[in-house]
Enzyme design. Structure first.
Site, PDB file in Angstrom:
ATOM      1  N   LYS A   1       5.517  17.638  -0.485  1.00  0.00           N
ATOM      2  CA  LYS A   1       5.170  17.653  -1.904  1.00  0.00           C
ATOM      3  C   LYS A   1       6.253  18.416  -2.653  1.00  0.00           C
ATOM      4  CE  LYS A   1       0.325  17.608  -0.676  1.00  0.00           C
ATOM      5  NZ  LYS A   1      -0.871  18.393  -0.383  1.00  0.00           N
TER       6      LYS A   1
ATOM      7  N   CYS B   1     -10.341  -0.716  49.263  1.00  0.00           N
ATOM      8  CA  CYS B   1     -10.057  -1.819  50.171  1.00  0.00           C
ATOM      9  C   CYS B   1     -10.199  -1.272  51.576  1.00  0.00           C
ATOM     10  CB  CYS B   1      -8.634  -2.330  49.939  1.00  0.00           C
ATOM     11  SG  CYS B   1      -7.974  -3.240  51.342  1.00  0.00           S
TER      12      CYS B   1
ATOM     13  N   CYS C   1     -10.299  -7.530  48.648  1.00  0.00           N
ATOM     14  CA  CYS C   1      -9.067  -6.932  48.138  1.00  0.00           C
ATOM     15  C   CYS C   1      -8.148  -8.041  47.612  1.00  0.00           C
ATOM     16  CB  CYS C   1      -8.369  -6.160  49.253  1.00  0.00           C
ATOM     17  SG  CYS C   1      -6.711  -5.603  48.820  1.00  0.00           S
TER      18      CYS C   1
ATOM     19  N   LYS D   1       4.451   9.417   8.437  1.00  0.00           N
ATOM     20  CA  LYS D   1       3.484   9.268   9.530  1.00  0.00           C
ATOM     21  C   LYS D   1       4.165   9.343  10.900  1.00  0.00           C
ATOM     22  CE  LYS D   1      -0.555   7.746   7.624  1.00  0.00           C
ATOM     23  NZ  LYS D   1      -0.928   6.400   7.964  1.00  0.00           N
TER      24      LYS D   1
ATOM     25  N   SER E   1      -4.264   9.047  -3.502  1.00  0.00           N
ATOM     26  CA  SER E   1      -3.902   8.788  -2.117  1.00  0.00           C
ATOM     27  C   SER E   1      -2.407   9.127  -1.983  1.00  0.00           C
ATOM     28  CB  SER E   1      -4.193   7.320  -1.853  1.00  0.00           C
ATOM     29  OG  SER E   1      -3.763   6.995  -0.589  1.00  0.00           O
TER      30      SER E   1
ATOM     31  N   CYS F   1      -4.997  -8.194  50.212  1.00  0.00           N
ATOM     32  CA  CYS F   1      -5.082  -8.593  51.617  1.00  0.00           C
ATOM     33  C   CYS F   1      -6.364  -9.333  51.953  1.00  0.00           C
ATOM     34  CB  CYS F   1      -4.932  -7.373  52.528  1.00  0.00           C
ATOM     35  SG  CYS F   1      -6.380  -6.311  52.507  1.00  0.00           S
TER      36      CYS F   1
ATOM     37  N   TYR G   1     -21.187  39.030  15.839  1.00  0.00           N
ATOM     38  CA  TYR G   1     -21.351  38.268  14.600  1.00  0.00           C
ATOM     39  C   TYR G   1     -22.803  37.782  14.492  1.00  0.00           C
ATOM     40  CZ  TYR G   1     -20.572  34.485  11.194  1.00  0.00           C
ATOM     41  OH  TYR G   1     -20.640  33.656  10.115  1.00  0.00           O
ATOM     42  N   ASP G   2     -23.304  37.255  15.593  1.00  0.00           N
ATOM     43  CA  ASP G   2     -24.684  36.758  15.600  1.00  0.00           C
ATOM     44  C   ASP G   2     -25.687  37.874  15.313  1.00  0.00           C
ATOM     45  OD1 ASP G   2     -23.750  34.275  16.157  1.00  0.00           O
ATOM     46  OD2 ASP G   2     -24.161  34.371  18.318  1.00  0.00           O
TER      47      ASP G   2
ATOM     48  N   ASP H   1      -6.076  14.622  10.080  1.00  0.00           N
ATOM     49  CA  ASP H   1      -6.740  13.343  10.269  1.00  0.00           C
ATOM     50  C   ASP H   1      -8.257  13.520  10.205  1.00  0.00           C
ATOM     51  OD1 ASP H   1      -6.857  10.687  10.575  1.00  0.00           O
ATOM     52  OD2 ASP H   1      -6.271  10.649  12.678  1.00  0.00           O
TER      53      ASP H   1
ATOM     54  N   TYR I   1      -9.499  22.556   5.994  1.00  0.00           N
ATOM     55  CA  TYR I   1      -8.285  23.168   5.437  1.00  0.00           C
ATOM     56  C   TYR I   1      -8.070  22.597   4.042  1.00  0.00           C
ATOM     57  CZ  TYR I   1      -6.276  25.285   9.710  1.00  0.00           C
ATOM     58  OH  TYR I   1      -6.019  26.053  10.801  1.00  0.00           O
TER      59      TYR I   1
HETATM   60  S1  IVH Z   1      -2.430  15.335  -0.520  1.00  0.00           S
HETATM   61  C1  IVH Z   1      -2.103  14.073  -4.351  1.00  0.00           C
HETATM   62  N1  IVH Z   1      -2.130  16.634   1.751  1.00  0.00           N
HETATM   63  O1  IVH Z   1      -4.371  11.843   3.389  1.00  0.00           O
HETATM   64  C2  IVH Z   1      -2.089  13.794  -2.937  1.00  0.00           C
HETATM   65  N2  IVH Z   1      -3.485  14.675   1.718  1.00  0.00           N
HETATM   66  O2  IVH Z   1      -3.255   9.353   2.503  1.00  0.00           O
HETATM   67  C3  IVH Z   1      -3.420  13.681  -2.342  1.00  0.00           C
HETATM   68  N3  IVH Z   1      -4.505  14.161   3.881  1.00  0.00           N
HETATM   69  O3  IVH Z   1      -6.862  11.161   1.044  1.00  0.00           O
HETATM   70  C4  IVH Z   1      -3.462  14.002  -0.934  1.00  0.00           C
HETATM   71  N4  IVH Z   1      -3.679  15.865   4.981  1.00  0.00           N
HETATM   72  O4  IVH Z   1      -7.470  12.666   3.049  1.00  0.00           O
HETATM   73  C5  IVH Z   1      -2.684  15.579   1.130  1.00  0.00           C
HETATM   74  N5  IVH Z   1      -1.833  17.884   3.683  1.00  0.00           N
HETATM   75  C6  IVH Z   1      -2.373  16.833   3.053  1.00  0.00           C
HETATM   76  C7  IVH Z   1      -3.223  15.935   3.722  1.00  0.00           C
HETATM   77  C8  IVH Z   1      -3.748  14.854   3.021  1.00  0.00           C
HETATM   78  C9  IVH Z   1      -4.451  14.799   5.060  1.00  0.00           C
HETATM   79  C10 IVH Z   1      -5.240  12.891   3.664  1.00  0.00           C
HETATM   80  C11 IVH Z   1      -6.210  12.948   2.497  1.00  0.00           C
HETATM   81  C12 IVH Z   1      -5.782  11.843   1.583  1.00  0.00           C
HETATM   82  C13 IVH Z   1      -4.973  10.968   2.488  1.00  0.00           C
HETATM   83  C14 IVH Z   1      -3.954  10.202   1.696  1.00  0.00           C
END
Ligand code: IVH
Length: 674
Positions: free
Chosen positions: A295, A431, A413, A319, A84, A416, A38-39, A122, A228
């Site tokens: 979802k 010790c 120690c 979680k 979020s 002892c 690749y390099d 994460d 990802y």
């Molecule tokens: S969906 C509409 N999918 O979690 C929903 N978020 O707590 C928006 N995250 O800000 C997020 N893996 O940084 C979604 N498979 C995943 C995720 C993910 C990590 C994070 C993301 C988001 C936070 C929300």
């Protein structure tokens, strides 16, 4: 000299090839070429572009790393807010989530809800904007409405395509996903940082966030970040599919990496089963995840459900128990092990982490305490991953109360009162009390009684503790002087158990020299070394009298081990205990050297793989012939007895040219004895 068109064609071919290998690596997890190859491609492209600078385009794989640091990041207003996720804690909350969806959509009980299930990565969320298939903007989430323009840094992440594959993508496509740092890259990066005298990061998430916020993309380029995708921002024309899962699949075809752990599941039951599967995988994954996300798969349903304030109604994060939590250090204690090693332990305000309540965490050794500068009163990050013992990861400096003092290694120690010594350059303090120290005594007795040592059934940790605390036992020899009266007098000890223990003690008197040597607990003398010594020297006397040079004639024994052995026997109280043990009746069958003409006599043999007869039985026969049986293959090995499925030892023997016997061949040689 090549024609201009030939050069342009070669440049294009190289770019296509490099992009292809990037996708094989990041999108399909199926690399086709070695890194060096690749390099080589990349270097050829760099050379051609340097010779023909007018042919350079911004989406060339050579153009990932910009040269000029920024003064600051520009602001980006997200075309669609970056939402979020709501969290569910426990199975009940997952049931509630589905019920809320059913109510809103007015679904019958028969109608199943289909979800796309995926790991919750994460790292940190980013938005990638592609216009006509080209990456034009990379932005952080910020407060959800406005983020920072980190395009220059995003471009350095090889997993992020600068150009989409194919031609059926919408003109405007915003891809959302997580930038994160894999665990191995994080460890390596921190290691390097520490070697350079820098601090390193607390966890991969902070490392990813810190790396993306570098003003100099050349620095970001050196951080092992990856990406990802899991969702969308602005898409025009929209939609690209009818479901979340199909949309994600299309992303993959355009060369955008997607977690391989995505699954379509049905109903709460399907979600819970997925949660369990991923929880099992968690520790073995190459990156940190903190839960799973579900979802609603159908986009029509997502639209009907809509969102509340900052989170969609159609998605939820379930979680995992956190593997890291903060808590306070109440004290730092010092534990004493069998060989006197002093281990600092943080006594913690109890905290629920990694699925259990933790109130102690190891600090490994004094160097570690100094490096992390942990003090009583500090707030610390505690980590418990899988079955690993909980440990203090780091101190939270902002939470340190005023005026707390650093920990100092005690000079005496705690058990002892003997002096503690820490040789220069060694991490471990010890010790010096030896068997005078009750803590070491207890550990030594426990080891003495253990299965692979004297195998005294029923003499476990609690009982040893009691015997020492009651003053009934100081040394292993005292065990054999215990009486029924003394034992029945102990708390929680019925007469029957007392009798059983005396029987077990009696039974343990017939042992082998190897077991006895191991039981003595000489430093660095494990099971294999003990058996190697026994086979080499045949009698305890011979071992006691051997000097360091002679001891090293036994396989597995090097200068350090030899020094420990000599030091052990030099101590008068050790010799005394041995004498008393022998007087108490401990004995073993003599190991006899066979007639010198037996082919196996004096030979060193290693046994490996699955055999038809118990390994111990074969071992005993070999020992009886005067052969040595050792644990690992080396140049000193004469034969390897290899059963079924012999693995690394067989490979090593073949490499070293050691003769390999199968069971039948060994049998023939054994029968030669009669
Ligand atoms: S969906 C509409 N999918 O979690 C929903 N978020 O707590 C928006 N995250 O800000 C997020 N893996 O940084 C979604 N498979 C995943 C995720 C993910 C990590 C994070 C993301 C988001 C936070 C929300």
């Amino acid at each position: 000299m090549k024609s201009a068109t030939a050069v342009a064609a070669r440049i294009q071919a190289l770019r296509n090839e490099i992009d292809h290998h990037n996708r094989q690596y990041y999108v399909f997890d199926a690399p086709e070429i070695a890194d060096a190859e690749y390099d080589r491609l990349l270097r050829e492209l760099q050379r051609l572009e340097a010779e023909h600078p007018h042919l350079i385009t911004p989406d060339s794989p050579t153009q990932r790393v910009g040269e000029t640091p920024l003064a600051g990041f520009g602001e980006v207003v997200h075309r669609r807010p970056m939402l979020s996720l709501d969290n569910a804690f426990g199975e009940e909350a997952m049931g509630d989530f589905e019920r809320r969806i059913r109510d809103r959509l007015k679904l019958d009980d028969e109608e199943k809800i289909v979800y796309l299930a995926e790991p919750k990565l994460d790292g940190l969320a980013i938005n990638l904007r592609y216009v006509e298939g080209r990456l034009v903007l990379g932005a952080t989430r910020g407060d959800g409405s406005r983020g920072e323009d980190v395009t220059g840094n995003i471009r350095t992440i090889k997993a992020v395509p600068l150009k989409l594959q194919g031609d059926d993508w919408p003109d405007i496509l915003e891809v959302r996903g997580e930038v994160f740092m894999p665990k191995d890259g994080f460890e390596a990066f921190n290691q390097r940082a520490r070697e350079a005298g820098e601090k390193g990061f607390v966890n991969p998430r902070n490392a990813a966030a810190g790396s993306l916020r570098q003003l100099d993309p050349r620095l970001t380029a050196q951080r092992p970040l990856t990406f990802y995708a899991y969702g969308f921002g602005e898409v025009d024309p929209a939609p690209i599919a009818d479901s979340q899962s199909d949309s994600i699949r299309r992303l993959r075809r355009w060369g955008v990496p997607i977690s391989p752990l995505h699954e379509v599941v049905e109903g709460t039951q399907g979600c819970l089963a997925y949660f369990q599967r991923i929880l099992q995988l968690r520790d073995s994954l190459p990156y940190d995840i903190d839960g799973v996300v579900f979802k609603v798969d159908e986009l029509r349903l997502q639209a009907q459900l809509g969102s509340v304030s900052r989170a969609p109604r159609w998605a939820i994060a379930y979680k995992f128990p956190a593997q890291e939590e903060m808590t306070q250090v109440e004290a730092i204690a010092f534990q004493v092990g069998r060989t006197g090693a002093i281990t600092p332990v943080a006594r913690l305000h109890p905290v629920f982490v990694g699925g259990v309540t933790v109130s102690n965490a190891t600090l490994h050794n004094m160097d570690e305490v100094m490096r992390k500068d942990v003090r009583p009163g500090d707030t610390v990050v505690v980590r418990r991953a899988g079955d690993v013992i909980p440990e203090v990861v780091s101190v939270v400096p902002a939470k340190r109360p005023h005026g707390i003092s650093p920990v100092i290694l005690p000079t005496r120690c705690p058990v002892c009162g003997s002096e503690i010594t820490k040789p220069e350059g060694e991490a471990v303090a010890r010790c010096s009390g030896g068997l005078y120290c009750p803590a070491q005594r207890k550990e030594a007795l426990r080891h003495f009684a253990s299965r692979k040592a004297m195998d005294i059934e029923g003499l476990g940790e609690k009982l040893v503790e009691q015997l020492v605390d009651e003053g009934l036992v100081d040394s292993p020899a005292d065990l054999y002087r215990l009486t029924l009266e003394q034992l029945s007098g102990l708390q929680r000890m019925a007469e029957k158990s007392a009798r059983n223990l005396l029987d077990a003690l009696d039974k343990s008197k017939l042992t082998t020299l190897a077991h006895f040597l191991f039981a003595l607990g000489i430093r660095e003398v494990g099971e294999a070394t003990a058996s190697s010594l026994a086979n080499q020297f045949l009698t305890l006397d011979a071992i006691q009298q051997a000097d360091e040079a002679l001891l090293q004639q036994a396989p597995d024994v090097g200068p350090v081990v030899a020094a420990h052995i000599v030091a052990f026997f030099r101590q008068a109280h050790n010799r005394e205990v041995i004498e008393q043990l022998l007087e108490a009746g401990i004995h073993w069958p003599e190991i006899e050297r066979q007639a010198v003409d037996h082919p196996l006599s004096g030979k060193t043999i290693v046994i490996t793989g699955a055999l038809n007869r118990p390994r111990d039985e074969i071992k005993r026969e070999l020992l009886a012939l005067g052969a040595k049986v050792t644990g690992s293959v080396s140049k000193k090995t004469d034969y390897l007895l290899a059963g079924e499925a012999a693995g690394s030892k067989l490979a090593k023997a073949e490499k070293l040219g050691v003769a390999v016997l199968d069971e039948a061949a060994l049998q023939t040689m054994l029968e030669h004895a009669q």
